[in-house]
Design an enzyme around this catalytic site. Sequence first.
Site, PDB file in Angstrom:
ATOM      1  N   TRP A 183     -23.708 -21.132 -47.578  1.00  0.00           N
ATOM      2  CA  TRP A 183     -24.518 -19.947 -46.924  1.00  0.00           C
ATOM      3  C   TRP A 183     -25.373 -18.881 -48.373  1.00  0.00           C
ATOM      4  O   TRP A 183     -24.390 -19.179 -49.082  1.00  0.00           O
ATOM      5  CB  TRP A 183     -24.032 -19.811 -46.141  1.00  0.00           C
ATOM      6  CG  TRP A 183     -24.277 -18.442 -45.239  1.00  0.00           C
ATOM      7  CD1 TRP A 183     -23.871 -16.902 -45.717  1.00  0.00           C
ATOM      8  CD2 TRP A 183     -25.709 -17.947 -44.657  1.00  0.00           C
ATOM      9  NE1 TRP A 183     -24.500 -15.641 -44.704  1.00  0.00           N
ATOM     10  CE2 TRP A 183     -25.386 -16.913 -44.330  1.00  0.00           C
ATOM     11  CE3 TRP A 183     -26.603 -18.712 -44.089  1.00  0.00           C
ATOM     12  CZ2 TRP A 183     -27.049 -16.402 -43.424  1.00  0.00           C
ATOM     13  CZ3 TRP A 183     -27.620 -18.712 -42.869  1.00  0.00           C
ATOM     14  CH2 TRP A 183     -27.347 -17.491 -43.077  1.00  0.00           C
TER      15      TRP A 183
ATOM     16  N   HIS B   5     -18.257 -26.246 -39.796  1.00  0.00           N
ATOM     17  CA  HIS B   5     -17.800 -25.555 -38.993  1.00  0.00           C
ATOM     18  C   HIS B   5     -17.750 -24.944 -38.146  1.00  0.00           C
ATOM     19  O   HIS B   5     -18.867 -24.910 -37.302  1.00  0.00           O
ATOM     20  CB  HIS B   5     -17.719 -24.578 -40.660  1.00  0.00           C
ATOM     21  CG  HIS B   5     -18.353 -23.574 -40.623  1.00  0.00           C
ATOM     22  ND1 HIS B   5     -19.466 -24.223 -40.991  1.00  0.00           N
ATOM     23  CD2 HIS B   5     -19.133 -22.392 -39.444  1.00  0.00           C
ATOM     24  CE1 HIS B   5     -20.445 -23.049 -41.382  1.00  0.00           C
ATOM     25  NE2 HIS B   5     -19.973 -22.140 -40.194  1.00  0.00           N
TER      26      HIS B   5
ATOM     27  N   HIS C  69     -15.428 -14.028 -35.386  1.00  0.00           N
ATOM     28  CA  HIS C  69     -16.135 -13.844 -36.732  1.00  0.00           C
ATOM     29  C   HIS C  69     -16.792 -12.317 -36.958  1.00  0.00           C
ATOM     30  O   HIS C  69     -16.921 -11.683 -37.443  1.00  0.00           O
ATOM     31  CB  HIS C  69     -17.092 -15.016 -36.811  1.00  0.00           C
ATOM     32  CG  HIS C  69     -17.827 -15.363 -38.005  1.00  0.00           C
ATOM     33  ND1 HIS C  69     -17.475 -14.806 -39.227  1.00  0.00           N
ATOM     34  CD2 HIS C  69     -18.950 -15.885 -38.160  1.00  0.00           C
ATOM     35  CE1 HIS C  69     -18.811 -15.620 -40.016  1.00  0.00           C
ATOM     36  NE2 HIS C  69     -19.703 -15.834 -40.003  1.00  0.00           N
TER      37      HIS C  69
END
Length: 208
Positions: free
Chosen positions: A17, A51, A57
Site C-alpha cells: 500500500w 491480510h 482498523h
Amino acid sequence: VRYYDISLNLSSETVRWVAAPALEFVERRRINRGDATNASAVTMSVHSGTHVDAPFHFVPDGATIDLLPLEMFIGPALVHAVDAERYITEEHVNTIELGGVTRVLFKTRNSNLLRQPTYDPDFVAFSLGAARALVNRGVRLVGLDYLSVAHAEEQVPVHRAFLDHGVILLEGIDLLAIEPGRYELICFPLRLRGSDGAPCRAVLRDLA
C-alpha cells in the site's frame, strides 16, 4: 480434492500500500555463517500482502483481529468476476447469484496489478453504493484482489460501510488463476492481540 493458494508471497519485493512500510526480513542467524541454527526476524505492516481487516482498523471501539469468530474464516465462498475499470458498483453487486453464500471474493483486473512491484492507484475498488449493497444482501466476508477495498481518497466511508456492520474484509488475494465459481475458503489470520488487522494464508478448496 484440489487446493488453490490465493495468498501473495511475502517479501521485501511484494507490492505494498502507498503509505505502508516496506517489509524487512532479517537473517539473525545462519548455519552457513557458523551459527548453530537458521533464525530470522520480520518487521512489516499488519496489512502486508494478503491480510484481513478487523473492524478496529476504522471503528474506534470495533473488534480487534483476535476477537473475530473463527467460523467467519472458513466455509463456502463464491469467486465472482467483475469487468470494471475503476469501481465495482451497486449494479454489479445486485446481479450476483449468491445462492445463500455469505462470502464473496471479487476477481477483477487487479490480479494483474498484484504482480507489479509498486502500488498502482488506478486499481478497481468498491463504490460506497456497492459496499452498502453487499451488506444489505447479507454478505459477511468480502475479498478483493488488491491491497484495499477502497481507493486512497475514499478509505474511511467505504471501509466504515463494511466494518460498521461487522463484515470481514480479505484484501490482497491473488485470483488470477482462479476460475469464477463456488469453493471452500480458508483464511485464518494471525492471532495478533489488539490488532487492527493481520496477514493470513488464504486458500480455496474445490467443493466435493
